[in-house]
Each structure stands twice: as structure tokens, then as C-alpha cells.
Design a protein around this motif. Sequence first.
Motif, PDB file in Angstrom:
ATOM      1  N   PHE A   6       0.820  -1.175   0.092  1.00 18.93           N
ATOM      2  CA  PHE A   6       0.058   0.023  -0.005  1.00 18.93           C
ATOM      3  C   PHE A   6       0.983   1.453   0.165  1.00 18.93           C
ATOM      4  O   PHE A   6       0.198   2.321   0.151  1.00 18.93           O
ATOM      5  N   PHE A  16       1.233   1.248   8.833  1.00 20.43           N
ATOM      6  CA  PHE A  16       0.015   1.060   7.922  1.00 20.43           C
ATOM      7  C   PHE A  16      -1.191   1.521   8.934  1.00 20.43           C
ATOM      8  O   PHE A  16      -2.094   2.139   8.303  1.00 20.43           O
ATOM      9  N   LYS A  17      -1.377   1.108   9.932  1.00 18.00           N
ATOM     10  CA  LYS A  17      -2.436   1.440  10.948  1.00 18.00           C
ATOM     11  C   LYS A  17      -2.485   2.909  11.179  1.00 18.00           C
ATOM     12  O   LYS A  17      -3.579   3.501  11.115  1.00 18.00           O
ATOM     13  N   GLU A  19      -1.420   5.220   9.051  1.00 17.10           N
ATOM     14  CA  GLU A  19      -2.049   5.759   7.774  1.00 17.10           C
ATOM     15  C   GLU A  19      -3.359   5.508   7.555  1.00 17.10           C
ATOM     16  O   GLU A  19      -4.212   6.462   6.986  1.00 17.10           O
ATOM     17  N   VAL A  20      -3.942   4.371   7.709  1.00 16.11           N
ATOM     18  CA  VAL A  20      -5.416   4.052   7.593  1.00 16.11           C
ATOM     19  C   VAL A  20      -6.488   4.687   8.739  1.00 16.11           C
ATOM     20  O   VAL A  20      -7.332   5.484   8.363  1.00 16.11           O
ATOM     21  N   THR A  21      -5.831   5.146   9.969  1.00 14.24           N
ATOM     22  CA  THR A  21      -6.540   5.954  10.832  1.00 14.24           C
ATOM     23  C   THR A  21      -6.643   7.411  10.293  1.00 14.24           C
ATOM     24  O   THR A  21      -7.531   7.960  10.414  1.00 14.24           O
ATOM     25  N   ASN A  23      -6.422   8.263   7.379  1.00 14.82           N
ATOM     26  CA  ASN A  23      -7.414   8.561   6.236  1.00 14.82           C
ATOM     27  C   ASN A  23      -8.881   8.580   6.592  1.00 14.82           C
ATOM     28  O   ASN A  23      -9.445   9.182   5.979  1.00 14.82           O
ATOM     29  N   MET A  24      -9.249   7.636   7.487  1.00 15.33           N
ATOM     30  CA  MET A  24     -10.714   7.353   8.164  1.00 15.33           C
ATOM     31  C   MET A  24     -10.846   8.827   8.908  1.00 15.33           C
ATOM     32  O   MET A  24     -12.041   9.369   8.739  1.00 15.33           O
TER      33      MET A  24
END
Length: 191
Positions: A6, A16-17, A19-21, A23-24
Motif C-alpha cells: 500500500f 499502516f495502521k 495511515e489508515v487511521t 485517512n479515516m
Amino acid sequence: EFAAKFGVGDGTVESFKTEVTKNMQRELKQATGRLVKQAVMDQLVENNEIQIPAAMITSEIDQLREQMVQQFSQGGQGGFDKSMLPDDLFQDRAERRVKLGLLVRSIVSGQEISVDADSVKAEIDEIASTYEQPEDVVNYYYGNQQLLQSVEGKVLEDQVVEYVLSQASVSDAEMAYEDIVQKAQAAAQQQ
């Protein structure tokens, strides 16, 4: 390996976590903003009865029809005959858009609201933050008058929403992340 696929910086699960957080959180902020804006605009239309010149409605219907023809053309439906799209198809939406435009302009002039350059910069920075080369995106927006005016229009609408909210009785409602995002997507499709 999963995180690296990703394009996350160092490829660790923690990155990764993070980045996802991030983005959310950005998506939640945008979705919440769209829902609040939609609610304010709905109330402006509902609570203000104004006469709309027929010529403005006709013009808006023509613009909406043209937008639909362009969407069909982009979807591979070239040569679409716009005369197949009757005025009735756009009437309600056109009336709402014209009425809302008049109401927003009235608030802008009555309250002497002008576009805040810092807010425009913050909006462009937010858009650019989702790209790998944010500086290039910022420069592109400032170099493209049409895109810049679009952002300025959004910022001005946001300032009107802030003004209306400051004058209104507001209550918060707790909602799940998925519900907010789904409602915001549905609201965006109605516009």
C-alpha cells in the motif's frame, strides 16, 4: 509485505495502521462537514420563502441538462440527444439550487462575508495532502483559475454555513462512522 504493498512509508504494520487511521479521520471530517452543510442548506431552503425568477430556473435547468449530457458522454454514451431530457426531470433540483444560490448570496452580502485566503490555503493543503507530491498539487490549484475559484466558492459556502450555525440552535447527534460516510455519500449524489 501487506503494508508495503500500500506504499506505506517504512512498510511496518504500525505505520499502516497510522495511515489508515489518518485517512479515516480525514474521511470522517469531510463526511461530517458535508452532512452539516447539507442540513444547514436544507433548513435555509425550508425556512425561507422567496420568489424565484423563471429565467433563472430555465437557465439552471439548461445547466443541469448539459451536465447530464457531459456525464453520459464521459460514460461512453457519445452523441446523446439532450432534447430527450425533459425540463421536468430537472425542475425541482433547479428550483432548489437557484433558491439556495439567492439565499447564500443574500447572506454573503448582508453579513459582508468575503473569502478568507487562509481558509482557501487550508482547503487546498487538505486536498494536496492526499497526494504523493503535495507541493505540485498546491501549485497546480493556484495556477489554475477555474480550480481556485471552485475552492474559493466552497470556502465561501463553508463560511456561510459557519455564520448560519452561529445564529442557530444546534444539537449534536452521535452516529457510527459507517453511517456518517454512507449518509454523506447519499447526500453528495443528490446534489
